[in-house]
Design an enzyme around this catalytic site. Structure first.
Site, PDB file in Angstrom:
ATOM      1  N   ARG A  19      16.528  13.409  -0.906  1.00 50.69           N
ATOM      2  CA  ARG A  19      16.503  12.020  -1.375  1.00 50.69           C
ATOM      3  C   ARG A  19      16.422  11.946  -2.897  1.00 50.69           C
ATOM      4  O   ARG A  19      17.092  11.122  -3.521  1.00 50.69           O
ATOM      5  CB  ARG A  19      15.316  11.272  -0.769  1.00 50.69           C
ATOM      6  CG  ARG A  19      15.523  11.013   0.701  1.00 50.69           C
ATOM      7  CD  ARG A  19      14.582   9.986   1.215  1.00 50.69           C
ATOM      8  NE  ARG A  19      14.823   9.737   2.627  1.00 50.69           N
ATOM      9  CZ  ARG A  19      14.057   9.009   3.392  1.00 50.69           C
ATOM     10  NH1 ARG A  19      12.987   8.425   2.893  1.00 50.69           N
ATOM     11  NH2 ARG A  19      14.336   8.817   4.661  1.00 50.69           N
TER      12      ARG A  19
ATOM     13  N   ASP B 274       3.606  -6.438  -0.892  1.00 47.72           N
ATOM     14  CA  ASP B 274       4.120  -5.081  -0.719  1.00 47.72           C
ATOM     15  C   ASP B 274       4.080  -4.411  -2.093  1.00 47.72           C
ATOM     16  O   ASP B 274       4.150  -5.084  -3.119  1.00 47.72           O
ATOM     17  CB  ASP B 274       5.556  -5.095  -0.178  1.00 47.72           C
ATOM     18  CG  ASP B 274       5.947  -3.771   0.456  1.00 47.72           C
ATOM     19  OD1 ASP B 274       5.947  -3.670   1.701  1.00 47.72           O
ATOM     20  OD2 ASP B 274       6.229  -2.805  -0.301  1.00 47.72           O
TER      21      ASP B 274
HETATM   22  C1  LIG Z   1       7.606   0.505   7.545  1.00 51.27           C
HETATM   23  S1  LIG Z   1       7.282  -0.837   6.464  1.00 51.27           S
HETATM   24  C2  LIG Z   1       6.254  -1.863   7.507  1.00 51.27           C
HETATM   25  C3  LIG Z   1       6.621  -3.326   7.417  1.00 51.27           C
HETATM   26  C4  LIG Z   1       5.845  -4.248   8.382  1.00 51.27           C
HETATM   27  N1  LIG Z   1       4.435  -4.227   8.125  1.00 51.27           N
HETATM   28  C5  LIG Z   1       6.133  -3.875   9.815  1.00 51.27           C
HETATM   29  O1  LIG Z   1       5.282  -3.302  10.504  1.00 51.27           O
HETATM   30  O2  LIG Z   1       7.258  -4.150  10.277  1.00 51.27           O
HETATM   31  C6  LIG Z   1       6.101  -0.074   5.344  1.00 51.27           C
HETATM   32  C7  LIG Z   1       5.907  -0.852   4.037  1.00 51.27           C
HETATM   33  O3  LIG Z   1       4.712  -0.374   3.402  1.00 51.27           O
HETATM   34  C8  LIG Z   1       4.903  -0.442   2.006  1.00 51.27           C
HETATM   35  N2  LIG Z   1       3.909   0.424   1.346  1.00 51.27           N
HETATM   36  C9  LIG Z   1       3.865   1.786   1.308  1.00 51.27           C
HETATM   37  N3  LIG Z   1       2.814   2.197   0.558  1.00 51.27           N
HETATM   38  C10 LIG Z   1       2.182   1.069   0.130  1.00 51.27           C
HETATM   39  C11 LIG Z   1       1.031   0.842  -0.683  1.00 51.27           C
HETATM   40  N4  LIG Z   1       0.326   1.844  -1.232  1.00 51.27           N
HETATM   41  N5  LIG Z   1       0.673  -0.453  -0.928  1.00 51.27           N
HETATM   42  C12 LIG Z   1       1.390  -1.480  -0.397  1.00 51.27           C
HETATM   43  N6  LIG Z   1       2.483  -1.326   0.371  1.00 51.27           N
HETATM   44  C13 LIG Z   1       2.869  -0.054   0.630  1.00 51.27           C
HETATM   45  C14 LIG Z   1       6.341   0.031   1.826  1.00 51.27           C
HETATM   46  O4  LIG Z   1       6.866  -0.398   0.584  1.00 51.27           O
HETATM   47  C15 LIG Z   1       7.026  -0.627   3.038  1.00 51.27           C
HETATM   48  O5  LIG Z   1       7.630  -1.850   2.715  1.00 51.27           O
END
Ligand SMILES: C[S@@+](CC[C@H](N)C(=O)[O-])C[C@H]1O[C@@H](n2cnc3c(N)ncnc32)[C@H](O)[C@@H]1O
Length: 287
Positions: free
Chosen positions: A47, A156
């Site tokens: 990536r 986010d």
């Molecule tokens: C797989 S998505 C989940 C979206 C939604 N909550 C769901 O379950 O469908 C994970 C999200 O977590 C966010 N994320 C990862 N690390 C994070 C952090 N330290 N603080 C806030 N958001 C974070 C990513 O940017 C991503 O958009």
């Protein structure tokens, strides 16, 4: 025959040494709370190699220097996007929205009708499908909810997804995940559609890193943090769960993802109330 060195992984013309991988993993843990074991090395290598090529870097070391330099905020967000997934969908893990509709919202709306404030938070909301789903269920139960002091916050760490969430525009395919009985809550024009204005008015979006102290004064009545902590190591997960628990009103709900587990100090103050669903039993103040 060439045998790949055990300490180097080739990513599209770039070589990721164990030492560079460790530095990237350390950076991702410090800034985003991500836990990256060495099994992630091939994925990180392929990536990031694409990103290095795009930015004209010749090796991983100089990319790391850039990340550690001043004004690297937007590149740090890019790195996070490359290391995690934004996969989400409307009405994902639908049992949580049944609990929201049947158990969580009715008493909260009763309080809101008497003038109380109600706050719901989708933490790690990705492109916004989760908080808009919450809004649809709210609107279903209370068609004039915008007259009450009821708000949903979506946050986010990734500014790109937060922008998409605020824009509230989705492809027809994404919108097709919404059950038919909620189809009045969006308008479809060709291959794209928009969430209805009155629902959008219930939401506020912002960029927030969950591993940093939360900037809120008030508490929440329900927090959805699903499929986010899965990227964190256990100590970081426990810190985040505890911060959520302390941010909940007594009786407030916490929803976590299907493959996540509650543990640490928060577990003592949270009672199980269904699959990956918890109620804050603490009477108030800090647990
Ligand atoms: C797989 S998505 C989940 C979206 C939604 N909550 C769901 O379950 O469908 C994970 C999200 O977590 C966010 N994320 C990862 N690390 C994070 C952090 N330290 N603080 C806030 N958001 C974070 C990513 O940017 C991503 O958009």
């Amino acid at each position: 025959m060439t045998i790949a060195s055990p300490i180097e992984t080739r990513g599209d013309g770039f070589t990721l040494s164990d030492q560079d991988f460790e530095s990237i993993a350390e950076f991702a843990h410090k800034h985003f709370g991500l836990a990256m074991s060495s099994s992630k090395k091939p994925l990180v290598s392929s990536r990031l190699a694409r990103r290095l090529r795009k930015l004209n870097f010749t090796d991983f070391k100089s990319y790391l220097q850039e990340l550690n330099g001043p004004n690297a905020d937007s590149e740090r967000s890019e790195l996070l996007s490359l290391l995690t997934t934004n996969v989400t969908q409307f009405f994902r893990e639908p049992h949580h929205f049944d609990t929201l509709r049947n158990d969580v919202l009715p008493p909260l709306l009763e309080r809101a009708r008497r003038g109380d404030r109600v706050r719901l938070w989708s933490a790690g909301c990705s492109n916004g499908q989760e908080p808009y789903t919450i809004a649809m269920v709210l609107k279903e139960l209370c068609p004039d909810v915008e007259k009450l002091d009821v708000k949903i916050l979506g946050t986010d760490i990734d500014p790109v997804v937060v922008r998409k969430a605020s824009a509230a525009r989705y492809s027809a395919e994404e919108l097709s995940q919404i059950p038919r009985e909620y189809s009045a809550y969006y308008t479809l024009q060709g291959q794209e559609g928009t969430i209805r204005e009155d629902l959008r008015g219930l939401l506020t979006f912002g960029v927030l890193n969950l591993i940093e102290p939360f900037p809120f004064k008030g508490k929440f009545d329900a927090i959805f943090c699903r499929n986010v902590a899965i990227y964190f190591d256990t100590p970081t997960q426990q810190k985040v769960w505890h911060a959520f628990q302390r941010s909940l009103n007594p009786g407030g709900y916490l929803f976590i993802g299907h493959s996540e587990r509650m543990s640490g100090p928060a577990a003592a103050a949270l009672q199980t109330a269904g699959i990956t669903t918890y109620v804050n039993s603490h009477a108030g103040g800090n647990a």
